[in-house]
Design an enzyme around this catalytic site. Structure first.
Site, PDB file in Angstrom:
ATOM      1  N   LYS A  84       0.743  -1.191  -0.081  1.00 61.27           N
ATOM      2  CA  LYS A  84      -0.048  -0.072  -0.002  1.00 61.27           C
ATOM      3  C   LYS A  84       0.863   1.100   0.034  1.00 61.27           C
ATOM      4  CE  LYS A  84      -4.401   0.735   2.145  1.00 61.27           C
ATOM      5  NZ  LYS A  84      -5.364   0.542   3.410  1.00 61.27           N
TER       6      LYS A  84
HETATM    7  O1  G3P Z   1      -9.160   1.357   4.119  1.00 61.21           O
HETATM    8  C1  G3P Z   1      -8.953   2.692   4.668  1.00 61.21           C
HETATM    9  C2  G3P Z   1      -9.789   2.967   5.954  1.00 61.21           C
HETATM   10  O2  G3P Z   1      -9.049   2.055   7.017  1.00 61.21           O
HETATM   11  C3  G3P Z   1      -9.816   4.206   6.348  1.00 61.21           C
HETATM   12  O3  G3P Z   1     -11.117   4.264   7.068  1.00 61.21           O
HETATM   13  O4  G3P Z   1     -12.912   4.941   8.528  1.00 61.21           O
HETATM   14  O5  G3P Z   1     -10.351   5.606   8.810  1.00 61.21           O
HETATM   15  O6  G3P Z   1     -11.746   6.593   7.015  1.00 61.21           O
HETATM   16  P1  G3P Z   1     -11.641   5.603   7.909  1.00 61.21           P
END
Ligand code: G3P
Length: 217
Positions: A84
């Protein structure tokens, strides 16, 4: 549509695997830190020991040399590791370099269709648009997913779209309707998509009627 779990919790991954609902896993430094792990790569290794599908593991370096070095170290953990890489100029340079070496890259922190186009041109195997974070700033996240899918189709890119930063089942429903390749979601959302209140009501009624009638098995 493939379902990935967006988590670094071994417990959640094991549960999802029992349900046969985990085609892959995505992690990031925040998710690994949240688990209280002491060693970043150790947790990725533990995940790789139980998951057969692709596992996205993020680099921490911000420069090309550092990203390339960390990518090689992460790749050596398992053949299932996908690197990533953040959507930056150095990130795109690294994406091209690693993809040319046969290492799969997931370009993350994508917030616009043109960022996705650049990542695909740099050979990314996956792009991760963060739909929930776009919604948070009043910009409908799922709209960019639809545009990315259209652009990839226009130019026959093989890059797969991982709908990320999913916050609710509605994101997953729209992703599936749009034809997104993958939705990566928190365990809580995976559990939610199994559920409908009428299913529970229906089960209760069937059992009550069975008992009331004194039916024999
Ligand atoms: O896959 C990306 C994710 O982990 C981000 O999620 O909820 O932190 O925006 P969030």
């Amino acid at each position: 549509m493939k379902i990935f779990l967006d988590t670094a919790s071994l417990e959640e991954i094991k549960k999802g695997l029992e349900w046969n609902m985990v085609d892959g896993v995505t992690t990031n430094p925040t998710l690994i830190a949240k688990e209280g792990c002491k060693n970043y790569r150790e947790r990725i290794k533990e995940i790789a020991e139980i998951v057969r599908g692709p596992i996205s593991a993020e680099v921490l370096a911000e420069d090309f040399e550092g990203m390339a070095r960390e990518a090689k170290e992460l790749s050596s953990i398992s053949k299932n590791i996908v690197i990533k890489i953040p959507m930056t100029e150095e990130g795109i340079k690294s994406c091209k370099f690693l993809s040319d070496e046969g290492i799969k890259v997931n370009v993350t922190l994508i917030f616009s269709p043109l960022q996705a186009l650049i990542a695909a041109k740099a050979g990314a195997s996956y792009v991760s648009p963060f739909v929930g974070r776009l919604d948070d700033v009043g910009n409908p996240g799922m709209e960019i997913v639809s545009e990315i899918l259209q652009i990839f189709q226009n130019y026959n890119f093989e890059t797969e779209v991982i709908v990320a930063s999913i916050r609710n089942p509605e994101h997953v429903r729209i992703a599936a309707l749009q034809g997104a390749h993958i939705s990566t979601m928190p365990f809580s959302t995976l559990k939610q998509i199994f559920k409908h209140p009428l299913t529970d009501v229906g089960i209760k009624r069937f059992l009550e009627d069975y008992k009331k009638a004194g039916l024999k098995w």
